[in-house]
Design a protein around this motif. Structure first.
Motif, PDB file in Angstrom:
ATOM      1  N   PHE A  66       0.849  -1.210   0.000  1.00  0.00           N
ATOM      2  CA  PHE A  66       0.000   0.000   0.000  1.00  0.00           C
ATOM      3  C   PHE A  66       0.879   1.251   0.000  1.00  0.00           C
ATOM      4  O   PHE A  66       0.582   2.235  -0.661  1.00  0.00           O
ATOM      5  N   ARG A  67       1.952   1.201   0.768  1.00  0.00           N
ATOM      6  CA  ARG A  67       2.857   2.350   0.848  1.00  0.00           C
ATOM      7  C   ARG A  67       3.502   2.603  -0.512  1.00  0.00           C
ATOM      8  O   ARG A  67       3.576   3.733  -0.988  1.00  0.00           O
ATOM      9  N   ARG A  68       3.949   1.522  -1.152  1.00  0.00           N
ATOM     10  CA  ARG A  68       4.597   1.687  -2.454  1.00  0.00           C
ATOM     11  C   ARG A  68       3.608   2.177  -3.514  1.00  0.00           C
ATOM     12  O   ARG A  68       3.993   2.816  -4.488  1.00  0.00           O
ATOM     13  N   LEU A  69       2.335   1.886  -3.339  1.00  0.00           N
ATOM     14  CA  LEU A  69       1.306   2.366  -4.275  1.00  0.00           C
ATOM     15  C   LEU A  69       0.936   3.830  -4.010  1.00  0.00           C
ATOM     16  O   LEU A  69       0.154   4.402  -4.753  1.00  0.00           O
ATOM     17  N   HIS A  70       1.446   4.424  -2.953  1.00  0.00           N
ATOM     18  CA  HIS A  70       1.020   5.772  -2.535  1.00  0.00           C
ATOM     19  C   HIS A  70      -0.496   5.803  -2.343  1.00  0.00           C
ATOM     20  O   HIS A  70      -1.162   6.785  -2.673  1.00  0.00           O
ATOM     21  N   ALA A  71      -1.031   4.699  -1.854  1.00  0.00           N
ATOM     22  CA  ALA A  71      -2.476   4.638  -1.631  1.00  0.00           C
ATOM     23  C   ALA A  71      -2.834   5.528  -0.464  1.00  0.00           C
ATOM     24  O   ALA A  71      -2.120   5.549   0.535  1.00  0.00           O
ATOM     25  N   ASP A  72      -3.933   6.283  -0.597  1.00  0.00           N
ATOM     26  CA  ASP A  72      -4.324   7.086   0.552  1.00  0.00           C
ATOM     27  C   ASP A  72      -5.634   6.659   1.178  1.00  0.00           C
ATOM     28  O   ASP A  72      -6.117   7.316   2.086  1.00  0.00           O
ATOM     29  N   ALA A  73      -6.185   5.539   0.720  1.00  0.00           N
ATOM     30  CA  ALA A  73      -7.352   4.980   1.404  1.00  0.00           C
ATOM     31  C   ALA A  73      -7.401   3.481   1.125  1.00  0.00           C
ATOM     32  O   ALA A  73      -6.971   3.026   0.070  1.00  0.00           O
TER      33      ALA A  73
END
Ligand SMILES: [Zn+2]
Length: 740
Positions: free
Chosen positions: A77-84
């Motif tokens: 998730f962090r590597r995807l720059h996901a914010d939700a």
């Protein structure tokens, strides 16, 4: 248009509050129409909803607890720059130590709390978290304790789950959802303070329910027994459909109130609203669950879902759920698609204003090939986020989206399906490279309609008197209409009228007969007898004395004078070959009615040009449709023009301090049926973009190519060359107020 603001200014002079408006001495800019809330719909809601740009969903399977690696997922998730994130919490299986009786804890849960662990990890990365529940099935112990919670089929039997025979399908409209799941939702939000609940398959599953509660509640609401017919024109069936929608809206409100009582910032988010109108009225944020292609599906189908949702949501955030697997009926849930296929599907959503939401079932992975693919897509999205935070689409054409026609109008005959008219028109607009939006029938207010120079009715058969009146007033205000086939010939319940509801707008009346399916019928194309010139709608068809007709036609009588560029050649035998010659080579029967009304133009096409285009894809029909749309634009300049070879979806957007043109390359042998094997690049393309009055461009960038150039601007039009497009290129134009 009202207040003497030309529509062009209204459309193009756009600047979000706090954006360009701030500079001293700049002209007062009009609000963009999309920022004006339609009556009855909230503006962008306060709260967290508009913040996340990239979503992830992890749907756990029952044996994940203790086996899946939460740290791996959080790192991804962090590597995807996901914010939700949307994370499995409860319903069929609880992934946390629930205390709600009969809420089944995962057999593998032990003393762990995988949901809680993921929530904590996401919170530490400042992500918003929505809990996913799925209420549609239960174990046998639940059925034994509450047999009345289970859905009952038409023959009175409790409904076993179609895919897992050990489970039972729940009644979505009774106490299981209204009471039990309400408790589950309260517990989840109270305990974890999540930002929302997202319920999957929360509406009736596996057919109509005939349980005691549904019988009793339907009778109390309508005085009727549950209908046994599936014919939507049956009055009892119609009342049932309306009741079911109302019941789901009630459930939505109940769960929303429960969620907000536990956390005022949180909301209930249905996976699939009961109706699009209800989403427009209730939702702060919505998502389309259109995860990948299946069967014959063009890639633009994902963009279409975005446009549908936006037609009711306006400026509020919308997201596109996509999976990485093959989404055919055989449901290979652990499969992985080709990279170009995933890229194109997501690009269509992004180009049409949806924020990406990747969904993955199972915390344990069997095929990891998709991981870097999604990472590349999200990395691109993250890098260009400021140009993807759209304020409003720029389009001069609005295609009417009529849910009631889909629901209550089964077509005029076997072989006629209103959906096919819409699909054909949609495809014609894509081929014509004309940016367009959808306009929902429930919100035909002047502020929504007047954004468009042309409103298109693609066999919008079922329209109420009020909806017809809204379109009539729009034409009176200077709007144009392009309408096909049975548009307005039926009321909102699918009952046929004696005449079109828009007969006066079309300038024709229904002559009492719909012909078809027709074999071997044609259309004569003629120049004007006095000037010997071809009408504008025949551009590119000057060498064609006649073209193929459609398959169905509505017989009409003109009630005024019309030009005759397109006339009927009636069907003649197509066998035996000796008999194949026109019996009536020429008639006076027009198959295209063009009239000018004030500053607007109305084109009515009495045959199924759009439906036949979808079935046959004749380039002649595509040209004719494009030309009719261009004619209806009248003096309105196109927001964007693209020269060069290839099929592409072209969309235009405004952000606070910029505008963008998205080019999604659809040119591929697998255009109508995925998955793509490879990308076939297109280019060079010459693109001309019209900049709003009062603004000027300071910089032009190609986001995917990573290049920038000084704008070549003349007469408010920026011309730029795009050397090549693989899947998705975005022309980003930085704007500032023009000096006076
Ligand atoms: Zn029921």
């Amino acid at each position: 248009m009202p207040n003497e603001i030309s529509r062009r200014d209204f459309l193009y002079v756009t600047a979000g509050a706090g954006g360009l408006l701030g500079a001293a001495g700049t002209p007062a800019l009009e609000l963009d129409a999309s920022q004006i809330p339609a009556s009855g719909t909230p503006e962008v809601p306060a709260g967290w909803f508009d913040r996340p740009m990239r979503w992830v969903q992890l749907t756990l399977v029952e044996n994940d607890p203790g086996r899946f690696d939460a740290a791996f997922w959080l790192d991804y998730f962090r590597r995807l720059h996901a914010d939700a994130a949307t994370l499995s919490a409860g319903g069929i299986v609880a992934y946390y130590p629930t205390d709600v009786p009969l809420h089944h804890r995962s057999t593998w849960l032990g003393a762990t709390d995988p949901f809680g662990e993921l929530v904590k990890g996401c919170r530490a990365m400042q992500m918003n978290v929505v809990a996913r529940t799925d209420p549609h099935a239960v174990r046998d112990e639940v059925r034994q304790a509450h047999p009345d919670w289970i859905s009952v089929n038409r023959t009175g039997e409790a409904l076993r789950h179609w895919a897992n025979r050990e489970l039972w399908v729940t009644c979505a409209l009774g106490p299981y959802n209204f009471e039990f799941m309400d408790q589950v939702h309260r517990e989840i939000v109270t305990r974890y303070k999540v930002d929302g609940i997202f319920a999957n398959r929360w509406a009736p599953q596996g057919g109509d329910c005939y349980c005691l509660h549904c019988q009793k509640n339907f009778k109390a609401a309508t005085g009727l027994e549950l209908p046994r017919t599936s014919d939507p024109r049956d009055p009892g069936r119609r009342q049932y459909l309306e009741w079911r929608t109302a019941r789901l809206i009630e459930l939505w409100k109940r769960w929303d109130a429960t969620v907000q009582a536990a956390n005022p910032e949180a909301r209930y988010i249905p996976n699939g609203p009961p109706s699009m109108k209800s989403a427009g009225e209730l939702a702060a944020i919505q998502f389309t669950d259109n995860q990948a292609r299946r069967g014959l599906t063009p890639p633009w189908n994902n963009g279409r879902r975005a446009k549908e949702l936006r037609s009711v949501m306006g400026r509020r955030p919308i997201g596109g759920i996509f999976s990485v697997g093959v989404e055919e009926p055989y449901r290979w849930k652990d499969s992985v698609q080709s990279e170009p296929e995933i890229q194109l599907w997501v690009a269509e959503g992004t180009a049409n204003g949806m924020r990406p939401w990747v969904t993955k079932f199972s915390g344990v992975l069997y095929d990891r090939r998709w991981l870097p693919v999604v990472e590349r897509i999200y990395e691109w999205h993250y890098r260009h986020e400021s140009y993807l935070r759209n304020e409003s689409p720029v389009a001069a054409i609005g295609l009417l989206y009529s849910e009631q026609t889909g629901r209550y109008h089964p077509g005029v005959a076997t072989g006629d399906r209103t959906e096919d008219h819409v699909l054909g028109m949609y495809h014609a607009l894509i081929e014509a490279r004309m940016p367009f939006e959808l306009v929902h029938e429930a919100f035909l207010t002047p502020d929504r309609l007047d954004r468009f120079k042309v409103v298109v009715l693609a066999d919008a058969a079922a329209l109420s008197n009020a909806q017809c009146e809204a379109i009539r007033r729009y034409v009176e205000r200077g709007g144009s209409v392009v309408a096909t086939f049975a548009s307005s010939l039926y009321d909102e319940w699918g009952q046929q009228r004696k005449d079109f509801g828009l007969a006066d707008v079309f300038g024709v009346s229904f002559a009492g007969r719909i012909e078809g399916p027709m074999q071997n019928s044609y259309l004569n194309l003629d120049s004007d007898p006095s000037t010997k010139k071809h009408h504008q709608v025949l551009r590119g068809l000057e060498d064609a004395p006649r073209i193929i007709n459609g398959v169905f036609r509505v017989e009409v009588r003109p009630t005024q004078e019309f030009p005759s560029p397109v006339t009927l050649v009636p069907s003649y035998p197509d066998l035996p070959m000796e008999d194949v010659y026109p019996r009536v080579p020429r008639t006076q029967t027009r198959e295209l009615y063009l009239r000018e009304v004030g500053r607007g133009r109305v084109a009515y096409i009495p045959w199924d040009i759009d439906r036949t285009f979808w079935e046959v894809l004749s380039p002649d029909h595509g040209k004719l449709l494009r030309n009719v749309l261009t004619w209806a634009m009248s003096q309105e300049p196109a927001p964007v023009e693209v020269d060069g070879r290839g099929a592409m979806d072209v969309t235009v957007w405004r952000q606070r301090n910029s505008m963008t043109v998205h080019l999604v390359n659809l040119t591929n042998p697998m255009m109508m049926k995925g998955p793509l094997r490879e990308i076939i690049p297109i280019g060079p393309l010459t693109v001309r973009v019209r900049v709003a009055n009062g603004l000027r461009a300071t910089k032009v960038k190609l986001l995917t190519a990573g290049t920038s150039a000084a704008p070549q601007e003349a007469g408010g039009v920026i011309t730029t060359t795009v050397p090549t497009v693989d899947v998705h290129e975005v022309i980003a134009i930085d704007l500032e107020p023009a000096r006076r």
